[in-house]
Design an enzyme around this catalytic site. Sequence first.
Site, PDB file in Angstrom:
ATOM      1  N   SER A  91       0.761  -1.305  -0.089  1.00  0.00           N
ATOM      2  CA  SER A  91      -0.032   0.057  -0.039  1.00  0.00           C
ATOM      3  C   SER A  91       0.894   1.381  -0.018  1.00  0.00           C
ATOM      4  O   SER A  91       1.602   1.584  -0.932  1.00  0.00           O
ATOM      5  CB  SER A  91      -1.159  -0.029   1.289  1.00  0.00           C
ATOM      6  N   HIS A 202      -8.343   0.978  -0.255  1.00  0.00           N
ATOM      7  CA  HIS A 202      -8.273  -0.069  -1.306  1.00  0.00           C
ATOM      8  C   HIS A 202      -9.886  -0.670  -1.429  1.00  0.00           C
ATOM      9  O   HIS A 202     -10.146  -1.819  -1.829  1.00  0.00           O
ATOM     10  CB  HIS A 202      -7.267  -1.272  -1.138  1.00  0.00           C
TER      11      HIS A 202
END
Length: 313
Positions: A91, A202
């Site tokens: 991430s 996400h």
Amino acid sequence: MSKLAFIFPGQGSQSVGMGKDLFEGSSQAQEIFRKADDVLGFSLGNLCFEGPEESLRLTYHTQPAIMTTSYALAREFSDQGIKPDVVAGHSIGEYTALAVAGVLDFPTAVELVYSRGKYMDEACPAGTGSMAALIGLDEEGAKKMLSQLELPDGESLDIAGINCPGQVVIAGHVSSLKAAIGQVRDFGGRMGVELNVSGPFHSRLMKPAEQGLGTRLEEIEFHNAKVPVVPNVTAKAQMQGSELKKCLMSQLTSPVLWEASVRQILEMGVESFVEFGAGNVLAGMIKKIDRKIPVYPVYDRVSLEKAVQETSA
């Protein structure tokens, strides 16, 4: 020397005190934090070293804090003459990987992750959404669960990451997330654990943030990487700056394919990993993917010196 991967953790790995030990003993780390302060307009070091936890946990604070700490540790490690053969980040850690690989300069990367955090917070303010790890479920089991859960009107849950065997991350509205955690055993999982993050990253709830960040990314030049980078959204090694930019543009609403990324790195002949950050969360995931692979977490001067000895032996 065997092939080595540098890896960088994402949001949820932060803790008050992160980077302090390195900062106090390294003029280079002090300069890196100073550059971050100049870009951000506030003392990132004070936030990392002293907290408070509530402020450090805010998305737009957490992201530059994690990135700066990880980057400073990696630079200190590299100064010992040990360079990576491939890099990857989980991430927000992907931005650190891009900086280490020379795709972005450090000040640009810090400004980007701060802006990213702002866009994410605006898209879904803290307390509205979150994330949870489903332990004991694979991707298909998680998909089945999400398709059968009855969610309140207007709420959603998405698969946000596939970290390792038996660990899938979901993201969405808080009340729906708690319902999923409460029912995970009904679908064959062992437990659900809410993550230490301030938003549903996400997932589809990040679409407004993705649009804002995409506009900002278009304005920035991405250089070709000096070493291969494995992006979250494809889990395929890449060195072209233009392609790495495309991957970042879709990262906010796409699941983190971490297990696939690690397997890609192993297929490239990498024999050991060094994790730079505030803990060893990625090391734990990699051990579940292949328990024989050495992983060296670097989070302070002692662990850095130990990793240097181990990887240069």
